[in-house]
Design a protein around this motif. Structure first.
Motif, mmCIF file in Angstrom:
data_model
loop_
_atom_site.group_PDB
_atom_site.id
_atom_site.type_symbol
_atom_site.label_atom_id
_atom_site.label_comp_id
_atom_site.label_asym_id
_atom_site.label_seq_id
_atom_site.Cartn_x
_atom_site.Cartn_y
_atom_site.Cartn_z
ATOM 1 N N THR A 37 1.846 10.482 5.215
ATOM 2 C CA THR A 37 1.528 9.196 4.590
ATOM 3 C C THR A 37 1.014 9.441 3.174
ATOM 4 N N ARG A 38 1.564 8.717 2.211
ATOM 5 C CA ARG A 38 1.179 8.868 0.807
ATOM 6 C C ARG A 38 0.903 7.495 0.195
ATOM 7 N N ARG A 39 -0.037 7.464 -0.726
ATOM 8 C CA ARG A 39 -0.328 6.250 -1.480
ATOM 9 C C ARG A 39 0.335 6.368 -2.850
ATOM 10 N N GLU A 50 -1.474 -3.192 2.677
ATOM 11 C CA GLU A 50 -1.450 -2.015 1.824
ATOM 12 C C GLU A 50 -0.010 -1.638 1.473
ATOM 13 N N ASP A 74 1.255 -0.203 -0.890
ATOM 14 C CA ASP A 74 1.469 1.029 -1.645
ATOM 15 C C ASP A 74 1.518 2.262 -0.749
ATOM 16 N N LEU A 75 1.415 2.092 0.576
ATOM 17 C CA LEU A 75 1.475 3.225 1.495
ATOM 18 C C LEU A 75 2.914 3.453 1.961
ATOM 19 N N THR A 103 1.877 9.682 -7.025
ATOM 20 C CA THR A 103 0.972 9.356 -5.925
ATOM 21 C C THR A 103 -0.471 9.534 -6.354
ATOM 22 N N GLN A 154 -2.496 13.389 0.507
ATOM 23 C CA GLN A 154 -1.546 12.963 1.528
ATOM 24 C C GLN A 154 -2.158 13.165 2.913
ATOM 25 N N LEU A 163 -7.688 4.784 6.232
ATOM 26 C CA LEU A 163 -6.323 5.282 6.388
ATOM 27 C C LEU A 163 -6.171 6.259 7.553
#
Length: 204
Positions: free
Chosen positions: A18-20, A66, A68-69, A102, A106, A165
């Motif tokens: 999972t990354r923002r 969210e 942006d995830l 990002t 992560q 998160l």
């Protein structure tokens, strides 16, 4: 069944990352991550890779889910092959290319114990049959994981949105494992048994 074929499907490993993504960087991130998934596909033991966009399985776009995830799934047939990919220069270059798009660390969740889904047909009797080829394993794994993750995001996305998160990812991945192991995978392997394990044609 040969020993190498048995070992190759004994301990498949799936990793959920999972990354923002930074605002405005989504197109560049998707393109860069696509190249990274393509690079992983060239490594021994690769079973599949899939990019899950924020809008896939969430209400998204209204600030409550969210948006942006992003989530990425990598699957390999053994922990050793996964480790080889993770330690490779190709992955290091991919991470360096993704980093400008990002923010934050992560989140990585490793899922194991999927090999028994495809070890032999459900309810098989007599001698063990040859396991299906890796590309069929990848197809069936994706057919199970993609709609499962999609449904969980639809059902729990808003409920879990206020959570931090890491707990949110832990809950979702735990549910994916439970559903895949006891609900989705057994049904898929039963429905697709003729395709996964075709009856050998007897010699005349």
């Amino acid at each position: 069944m040969s020993a190498p074929a048995t070992a190759a499907l004994r301990n498949p490993v799936t990793v959920l990352v999972t990354r923002r993504v930074k605002p405005g960087h989504a197109p560049a991130f998707e393109q860069t991550m696509g190249r990274m998934i393509e690079a992983a596909a060239g490594f021994p033991g690769h079973l599949g890779g899939h990019l899950i966009r924020p809008g896939e399985g969430t209400e998204g776009g209204d600030g409550t889910g969210e948006p942006d995830l992003w989530h990425v799934i990598f699957a390999f047939d053994t922990p050793e092959h996964l480790q080889a990919w993770q330690a490779s220069p190709a992955r290091a270059l991919g991470l360096a290319a993704v980093a400008p798009h990002t923010e934050g660390e992560q989140q990585v969740r490793q899922l194991t114990g999927l090999g028994h889904w495809f070890a032999e047909p459900l309810g098989a009797k007599g001698p063990s049959q040859t396991p299906p080829p890796r590309w069929k394993v990848a197809v069936v794994t994706w057919l199970g994981i993609c709609p499962t993750v999609f449904a969980l995001f639809l059902l729990l996305g808003e409920l879990l949105a206020p959570w931090p998160l890491l707990p949110r990812v832990m809950v979702l991945t735990a549910l994916v494992v439970v559903l895949m192991t006891w609900v989705v995978a057994p049904r898929l392997t039963a429905w697709l048994k003729p395709w996964l394990y075709p009856t050998p044609v007897s010699a005349p």
